[in-house]
Design a protein around this motif. Structure first.
Motif, PDB file in Angstrom:
ATOM      1  N   THR A 111      -3.694  -1.452   3.117  1.00 19.27           N
ATOM      2  CA  THR A 111      -2.934  -0.539   2.270  1.00 19.27           C
ATOM      3  C   THR A 111      -2.677   0.787   2.974  1.00 19.27           C
ATOM      4  O   THR A 111      -1.560   1.313   2.948  1.00 19.27           O
ATOM      5  N   ALA A 115       0.881   2.150   3.939  1.00 20.93           N
ATOM      6  CA  ALA A 115       1.264   3.391   3.255  1.00 20.93           C
ATOM      7  C   ALA A 115       1.683   4.451   4.270  1.00 20.93           C
ATOM      8  O   ALA A 115       2.638   5.199   4.046  1.00 20.93           O
ATOM      9  N   ALA A 120       4.208   6.283   1.702  1.00 22.89           N
ATOM     10  CA  ALA A 120       3.888   6.159   0.275  1.00 22.89           C
ATOM     11  C   ALA A 120       3.089   7.371  -0.199  1.00 22.89           C
ATOM     12  O   ALA A 120       2.486   8.084   0.608  1.00 22.89           O
ATOM     13  N   GLU A 124       0.890   5.773  -5.246  1.00 28.43           N
ATOM     14  CA  GLU A 124       1.326   4.422  -4.843  1.00 28.43           C
ATOM     15  C   GLU A 124       0.193   3.689  -4.134  1.00 28.43           C
ATOM     16  O   GLU A 124      -0.007   2.484  -4.332  1.00 28.43           O
ATOM     17  N   LEU A 125      -0.546   4.418  -3.319  1.00 28.98           N
ATOM     18  CA  LEU A 125      -1.689   3.792  -2.646  1.00 28.98           C
ATOM     19  C   LEU A 125      -2.730   3.343  -3.676  1.00 28.98           C
ATOM     20  O   LEU A 125      -3.291   2.248  -3.569  1.00 28.98           O
ATOM     21  N   ALA A 128      -1.543   0.234  -5.463  1.00 30.95           N
ATOM     22  CA  ALA A 128      -1.614  -0.910  -4.541  1.00 30.95           C
ATOM     23  C   ALA A 128      -3.049  -1.395  -4.388  1.00 30.95           C
ATOM     24  O   ALA A 128      -3.319  -2.602  -4.419  1.00 30.95           O
ATOM     25  N   ALA A 131      -4.183  -3.207  -7.478  1.00 30.94           N
ATOM     26  CA  ALA A 131      -3.595  -4.555  -7.504  1.00 30.94           C
ATOM     27  C   ALA A 131      -4.337  -5.489  -6.555  1.00 30.94           C
ATOM     28  O   ALA A 131      -4.647  -6.637  -6.897  1.00 30.94           O
ATOM     29  N   GLY A 132      -4.630  -5.008  -5.362  1.00 28.38           N
ATOM     30  CA  GLY A 132      -5.350  -5.834  -4.382  1.00 28.38           C
ATOM     31  C   GLY A 132      -6.739  -6.211  -4.860  1.00 28.38           C
ATOM     32  O   GLY A 132      -7.163  -7.369  -4.737  1.00 28.38           O
ATOM     33  N   ALA A 165      -1.949  -6.096  -2.113  1.00 27.40           N
ATOM     34  CA  ALA A 165      -1.923  -4.630  -2.062  1.00 27.40           C
ATOM     35  C   ALA A 165      -0.681  -4.149  -1.298  1.00 27.40           C
ATOM     36  O   ALA A 165       0.040  -3.259  -1.763  1.00 27.40           O
ATOM     37  N   VAL A 166      -0.423  -4.748  -0.152  1.00 22.04           N
ATOM     38  CA  VAL A 166       0.752  -4.332   0.627  1.00 22.04           C
ATOM     39  C   VAL A 166       2.040  -4.722  -0.095  1.00 22.04           C
ATOM     40  O   VAL A 166       3.014  -3.960  -0.099  1.00 22.04           O
ATOM     41  N   LYS A 168       2.453  -4.714  -3.223  1.00 21.29           N
ATOM     42  CA  LYS A 168       2.661  -3.707  -4.275  1.00 21.29           C
ATOM     43  C   LYS A 168       3.295  -2.448  -3.680  1.00 21.29           C
ATOM     44  O   LYS A 168       4.215  -1.867  -4.279  1.00 21.29           O
ATOM     45  N   LEU A 169       2.843  -2.051  -2.510  1.00 20.23           N
ATOM     46  CA  LEU A 169       3.470  -0.900  -1.830  1.00 20.23           C
ATOM     47  C   LEU A 169       4.938  -1.173  -1.540  1.00 20.23           C
ATOM     48  O   LEU A 169       5.764  -0.262  -1.539  1.00 20.23           O
TER      49      LEU A 169
END
Lengths: 464, 464
Positions: A111, A115, A120, A124-125, A128, A131-132, A165-166, A168-169
């Protein structure tokens, strides 16, 4: 067609910062700092320099993403690779109990690297990372204990956690999340066999999980398609790598339960399977005012997975391997009162008292402990003293568990020790990084954390 | 301590050019050319450009190793990644029967990329490839049919094959070969689940196997340690990913049997599981002078793995997926007399006669065929004609098998078609590459194959 993977993907696509409870945002900042400390502590530790050299040999000479241990700028792929290897080696990174996944060491490297390249924001991080963690923990729980018996879940499932995670970014929609799970899941790898030899594979697993997950996400963004049901399909992960999956874990209570806040910080610098017994022994010795010299034998009553992971380590020959020796850990606790980074570095292999204590420790499967695992990691020890007394002690929430968590002061203290351990960051830098983490949600843009300061310093030097 | 992995490692360490029979050297040159054709044919095919872009985004802007499809120079890691993705996509790369491994598409990309960086000779490349084929085939056989039922052996075992080949180029001794097998084996991944969706994972698997194997070898050279018994240890590949391993395959007849010369060239441009039936149908139609219009129904009598791999493909929606449709392949054979690259490109999805023929094909498990598999890939078809006749046909060595191999003229012809298919190489370049391959053993140094000519041309252009 609706199925668990798609339901999970839809949740991940819809997730946004405003939906996160304050306590989840706050815990995410804490986990980020805690992870950063682990990465810095990995500096110069074998085999981390090998990954740094590989990144230099195979990657670009510059980039937007930062390799934290050698402070080089590179592409996201190699920053993720190096930082994930580094953040798992001192065994201080966070663990989620019921999934037996170390989410931080795979999620944050991927992430942060992405980011930095994408510019990002801190929020946002955070989304993410949440989510991860959520995807990784649920998939780890789904794959169950039979998976963990042979596979290193942080390597296998870590690939999917990093990819999510990525993704999501990168702003994935539901379809892209399904694809990225497919492409990450079909790369999932990592076997426990290395434990028997104290080989370097644990770092290889986290390094590859983060980099492979990031690769899956970037390729998915460009249009790579993946299996729609990599988790529960006829020739998917469950079919090939587990005998006790439960699809309910993938979707139950999405948006109500938050896996990230269930994650434990590590207090002792050893394999998490040793922590419940370590805490129980410490409590027992304090309660009965015992010294290590009083103790004839300790029986750590454990769950089966502890035997699977720690059992192969009978004669540790490296500091890293000693972190997987129940005898060494309890020896450090008994003789020195703690099993932190410094104790391992200076005492684990060379202290005669620790080594002789190690021989007086055995593990035994305990049905109650095993039944509670992996939801709860219960600590149960029985001690026989030299004068023939027997004592036992039970603890239900090891130090660092959500029910017995570390305060921000304790986390800052742990971080400073980790940053100083191998000279990963100066005390001033450590202070700045703590401030950065506590303001993570306010960061307008994630930039390199050390390199920028390095450059500033170098520029100043050049001016002088 | 001696065990099968160590015995295999000792053989790999001792292997040298002079020990190779002439027929093995010669076949290696043929397989190298055949692989090169497959790589060039992958140019511009989905999803290959995605891998090219990833290499550009994450890798260096130059280097000693060549990405063949876009003719860029890069580091060995990314050249291996792109070339391995590219060489598997048109389904024309070689296959070893009894291991069900496509060795070329994982071994040659990693070997060529490393050889270019290391400045290895043609003979060193040949020995490395022979080592990679030998290890990969034996490990594929060792893991058995139960592994292949869920795992894409070319992805999983391919990682070890690529690692061994690069390790040979790096001059590994026995210990380093044990370590590199450990580090490659613990990265082994690749699930068949993508077949159901016609997703891009097959190319991801080969790309990652080659790059991951190369990573394992380069890190091992620097000192990374791996599990000593990744193949047959208690928590190794056999324990986690197979139910019918046979360690004898790892060591029987080392130095007498040569896996590389048992490898089959692909004649039809489809999944190898379709080839025996395709050859049998062609022979049947010729023997009885039948047209596709005469045929009411074809039953392909097959081994179980064909059902596992081809069964999920009921309605192919891409050319690549059509290569895994028994109905489409037999339709192309029946209607057009062949199932080559051009037939797939122009006829597989759009030709009404092929599509209707596809619906008249079924697969049936045949105990005799299944018992012979994977040692022999027997072709058995039964045909019912519209006028009520029944015919059956058996072939025992599909075209391209070692017992029915392609001549050098046929291989040159196949190569020219592959090179021309997507404009991967000009006719002049194709001629030069054929010459290069037939003189592989005499090459003093492996250099970029296309880029050098590009540069020469550009330089000439600049002069003009």
């Amino acid at each position: 067609m609706n199925h668990p993977t798609r339901t999970l993907a839809a949740f991940l696509a819809d997730l946004h910062y405003e939906a996160l409870p304050e306590r989840v945002v706050s815990r995410c900042e804490e986990l980020c700092l805690d992870w950063l400390g682990s990465a810095l502590a990995g500096k110069s530790q074998p085999p981390i320099p090998l990954f740094e050299r590989y990144a230099q040999r195979m990657g670009p000479t510059g980039g937007a993403s930062e390799s934290l241990t050698d402070r080089r700028l590179t592409s996201p792929h190699f920053a993720a690779l190096v930082n994930a290897a580094a953040s798992h080696v001192v065994e201080q990174d966070d663990l989620h109990n019921s999934s037996v996944l170390h989410p931080g060491t795979v999620v944050f490297p991927a992430t942060l690297a992405a980011a930095q390249e994408l510019g990002a924001s801190g929020r946002e991080l955070i989304v993410a990372a949440v989510a991860g963690y959520e995807a990784g923990v649920r998939i780890g729980e789904f794959l169950g204990r039979s998976h963990y018996a042979t596979f290193h879940t942080t390597g296998t499932v870590g690939t999917l956690a990093a990819a999510v995670a990525v993704g999501k970014l990168l702003g994935f929609d539901e379809d892209r999340f399904v694809h990225v799970l497919g492409s990450a899941g079909t790369q999932a790898a990592g076997l426990w066999e290395f434990l028997r030899d104290g080989a370097h594979s644990k770092q290889l697993h986290t390094a590859k999980a983060a980099a492979d997950g990031l690769l899956a996400a970037y390729l998915t963004e460009e249009g790579l398609t993946g299996a729609q049901r990599i988790l529960d399909g006829k020739q998917g992960m469950a079919a090939g790598m587990s005998q006790d999956t439960d699809p309910g874990y993938l979707t139950d209570c999405l948006g109500e339960r938050w896996a990230l806040e269930e994650t434990s910080f590590k207090f002792h610098a050893s394999c998490r399977h040793t922590h419940p017994a370590a805490d129980a022994l410490l409590a027992l010795m304090q309660a009965h005012d015992l010294s290590h010299r009083d103790i004839e034998h300790v029986t750590a009553r454990v769950h089966q997975a502890a035997i699977d992971v720690l059992g192969p380590v009978t004669r540790p020959t490296s500091i890293h391997q000693a972190k997987f020796s129940m005898g060494t850990v309890l020896g450090l606790i008994a003789v020195h009162g703690q099993a932190g980074l410094d104790e391992f570095q200076r005492r684990a292999l060379e202290d005669e008292q620790v080594i002789t204590f190690k021989e007086r420790v055995s593990m035994q499967l305990d049905p109650e402990v095993d039944a509670a695992y992996p939801k709860k990691w219960l600590g149960r020890v029985a001690v026989t003293t030299r004068d023939g007394q027997t004592f036992s002690q039970a603890i239900d929430d090891p130090k660092g568990d959500p029910g017995n968590t570390l305060s921000r002061d304790e986390l800052e203290d742990k971080f400073r020790r980790l940053a100083a351990f191998s000279g990963g960051a100066s005390p001033t830098e450590a202070r700045q990084l703590i401030d950065w983490a506590w303001q993570l949600r306010e960061q307008p843009r994630i930039v390199p954390l050390l390199q920028a300061r390095e450059n500033t310093r170098e520029n100043k030097g050049a001016d002088a």
